[in-house]
Each structure stands twice: as C-alpha cells, then as structure tokens.
Scaffold this motif. Sequence first.
Motif, short mmCIF file in Angstrom:
data_model
loop_
_atom_site.label_atom_id
_atom_site.label_comp_id
_atom_site.label_asym_id
_atom_site.label_seq_id
_atom_site.Cartn_x
_atom_site.Cartn_y
_atom_site.Cartn_z
N ARG A 27 0.85 -1.20 0.00
CA ARG A 27 0.00 0.00 0.00
C ARG A 27 0.88 1.24 0.00
O ARG A 27 1.96 1.24 0.59
N CYS A 28 0.35 2.27 -0.63
CA CYS A 28 1.10 3.53 -0.72
C CYS A 28 1.09 4.24 0.64
O CYS A 28 0.04 4.39 1.26
N SER A 29 2.25 4.67 1.10
CA SER A 29 2.32 5.32 2.43
C SER A 29 1.77 6.74 2.38
O SER A 29 1.54 7.36 3.39
N CYS A 30 1.57 7.21 1.15
CA CYS A 30 1.09 8.58 1.00
C CYS A 30 -0.44 8.63 1.08
O CYS A 30 -1.00 9.42 1.83
N CYS A 31 -1.12 7.74 0.31
CA CYS A 31 -2.57 7.82 0.24
C CYS A 31 -3.25 6.54 0.72
O CYS A 31 -4.47 6.49 0.87
N GLY A 32 -2.50 5.47 0.96
CA GLY A 32 -3.08 4.25 1.48
C GLY A 32 -3.64 3.31 0.42
O GLY A 32 -4.10 2.21 0.73
N THR B 79 4.70 1.54 -6.54
CA THR B 79 4.36 2.57 -7.52
C THR B 79 2.86 2.83 -7.43
O THR B 79 2.05 2.00 -7.80
N CYS B 80 2.53 3.98 -6.90
CA CYS B 80 1.13 4.35 -6.71
C CYS B 80 0.67 5.09 -7.95
O CYS B 80 1.39 5.93 -8.48
N SER B 81 -0.55 4.76 -8.41
CA SER B 81 -1.04 5.41 -9.64
C SER B 81 -1.26 6.91 -9.43
O SER B 81 -1.26 7.69 -10.35
N LYS B 82 -1.46 7.30 -8.16
CA LYS B 82 -1.71 8.71 -7.89
C LYS B 82 -0.44 9.45 -7.46
O LYS B 82 -0.17 10.56 -7.88
N CYS B 83 0.35 8.80 -6.58
CA CYS B 83 1.47 9.52 -5.93
C CYS B 83 2.84 9.20 -6.52
O CYS B 83 3.82 9.82 -6.14
N GLY B 84 2.93 8.21 -7.42
CA GLY B 84 4.23 7.86 -7.96
C GLY B 84 4.95 6.84 -7.08
O GLY B 84 4.32 6.12 -6.32
ZN LIG Z 1 -0.59 7.04 -3.20
#
Ligand SMILES: [Zn+2]
Length: 409
Positions: A40-45, A78-83
Amino acid sequence: MRPTTLLRRLLGIQQVRVLAAEFEEDKLVIDVAPSWSKGRCSCCGAKAPGHDRRERRWRHLDVGGVRCELRYSIRRVTCSKCGVKIEQVPWADPDSGFTHPFEELVALLSQKTDKTMVSNLLRIAWLTVGRVIERVVRRYGGDPQARLRGLRRIGIDELSYRKQHRYVTIVVDLDTHRVVWVAEGKDAAALDGFFEALGADGVAALEIASIDMSGAFKRALRQRAPHVRVVFDRFHVQGLVHDALDQIRRGMVAELREPDEKRALKGTRYALQRSPWRLDAVARRKLDELEKENQPLYRAYLMKEALAAIFDTASSESIHDDLMNWLTWVEAEGEPPLLRAAETIAEHFDGIVAYVAVGLTNAITEGLNRKARVVTSRSYGFRRLASFASMLLLCCGGITLPWPHVVPL
Ligand SMILES: [Zn+2]
C-alpha cells in the motif's frame, strides 16, 4: 501459545504479523510484517504494486526492560496517484525509525519532564526528539483550523528561540489557556498566516487582543482586525520598568572608579530584581545600604515595586488614577531610563488601563508565559523551527496523548 503469537500480543500493535524473533547482543529483534499482503502507498493508502525491498528497523517500546526493534524488508511501491513511494506499514510513519507507541511515549514524557530524563530513560538523543514530536503533533494535534474555532480573546507574544535571536510569534486563546498558533518571526507579517487561517468570520468574532507595546502586533491588528480592542498586559509593562531599573544600575556601575565600589553595586542586581519579602537576609542588607547611600537607585527600585503593587491590587475603578499618580511620580523624580519607560507607558495608557478593565486574569497570561518559556529553554538543541513549534503545541496546546499501556491483542 506459540512464541510468535505471544510476541504479537506483547507488541500491542494492530494489523501486525510476527514472523520470528532473536536476540542480537543485548536487544530483541522481532521480524514483523503487515497483516495485509499487497503493498500500500504510504502517502494515500491505496493498493500499489511493489518492487524492490530493503531491510529496515524501527525502535519499539522495551519488552520486559529489554531494548526492542522491529525488522521488516520494506517495499517501494508505484502508486497510480502519488508515484514511487515507500510502502505503508501499520506500526510507523514512513519517515520514522520509531514505532507509533514509542513516539507517543517520547512525546508524553516530553510534555511532563525535562530533556535529560527523556533521553536517559528512553536512550535516544535529544536532537531526535524534535522530529518525533513533529510527527506526534501531526497525528494527535488535530486539524490546525479546528484550534482556531471560537476564538474571542487572544494573547499575542513573541518568544526568542535558540540563542541566535530567532523568534517565533505565538497566539494564545485566553479563554481555553492554550497556544493555538505558532509562526516564525516577530513582525506584523508573522501574523499573516494566522489571519488567513482564521478567515473573515473568525476575524470578525475576535473581541480582545492582549499584546506587547512593540508596535508590530498593533499594526497588524489595525490592518487586519481594526475592530479588536487592543490591551497591553501588565507583564510587558512591568518588564519595561524592570529593564529600566537594570539600566540605571549598570550605568552607575560604569561610572564608578573604585573596584570595591563597582563590585558592591554589581552585587545589588539580585536584590533589585526581587520584591522585598522575597529577599534573604544578605540581599535585604544590601537593599538597606542602598537606601542609605544611593537614593536614586533605591527610589528606582521603589518605583518598580510600586507599579507591581498597583497591578496586584488594581480594579477597573482604581487603575486609571493609580497609574496616573505613578507616572507623575516617575516624571518628577525618575532617572532617564525610567523616564523613557514612563513615556512608553503614557503612550499606551488607555490600552494598559483596558487590560485591567476587561478583566483578563493575570494568572492565565503569566502562567502560560512561564510555561512557554520553560518549553522554549527545553527546546534548545532542536535544530528545526518546526520542532520547536510542535513542542509548544504539544506542551501548551491541550494535546492529550495515550498512555503506553499495552492491551494484548
Ligand atoms: Zn498514493
């Protein structure tokens, strides 16, 4: 019970699996993983595909008095929103080498005790504590906007941070006795962010602002909130007279030629700073000698004490005349530094009288001021201004932290 289950329950962190554990010299190292399998992305979850892993460790609360670290090979995702980001783990913030419970204990102790205690008990460097506190305030401090809701009576003050004359401006809610805003600098611009965050309705709801007499905050208020009644608090007024007295003493020391006389006059500093009933026998004797041998300095001391007594006993009926009489006395018999202080006081007369008239209790302003100053001296050693600001909010912002008691999961 399996040892890994036992350890998981001892950790007291939600959504963690314990895989293994070992002793490494004198510390316990526990291999853990999130209870979920996909990264999971640590930025947006959001779920995000992972790639390379790298081993990392997080300091956790001691287990049975033994230093404890969590170990996990953390992925980059690699998050589709945050990179490209580091993956989220349930026990820590992405930029921290400590678990949440450990950070909360650091912050809890920092609220209550001095820095030697914090670093010795938890075995961490004080320098590190600043960053920890920033993260905890981010998690527990709530919405910065929410702190500003319902403000009516505020105190604005500057604090010097570190020894190199760096300043912050703090805004205090005089009704809840909390620090609600901290910004760098001590000029009118330092308040820009405050007024912007407050918004038009919030500004309109403000009624009273208690400030010092330096002019910067007064200008800012006149521009941004001209309807607010400005009052000058007694501690700044007394501070002015206090400094004038010290200036007089130092001026007299400089004029003396005889080393013994110089030393004797230098030695009166302590006595002059305190009220007569707070002096020990030695200091009282020094004051007695001053009364006999140095009338101008002794009189300046009385003027300082008289002003304190006026504020101590002031009522909205008495303050105007008492203060007027005091000014007349100083103008007739005061030394030049006191004359200058009296001039400033005369210029701000209405706002000083209003301070008493609006019924702001001295205990609030003084209590908070003292607390903020203790926090400031404790924060020496933090390199970042953000750390100091967070420390002020942590200790004077009404933040409640959980106790580190583990409820076995
Ligand atoms: Zn993210």
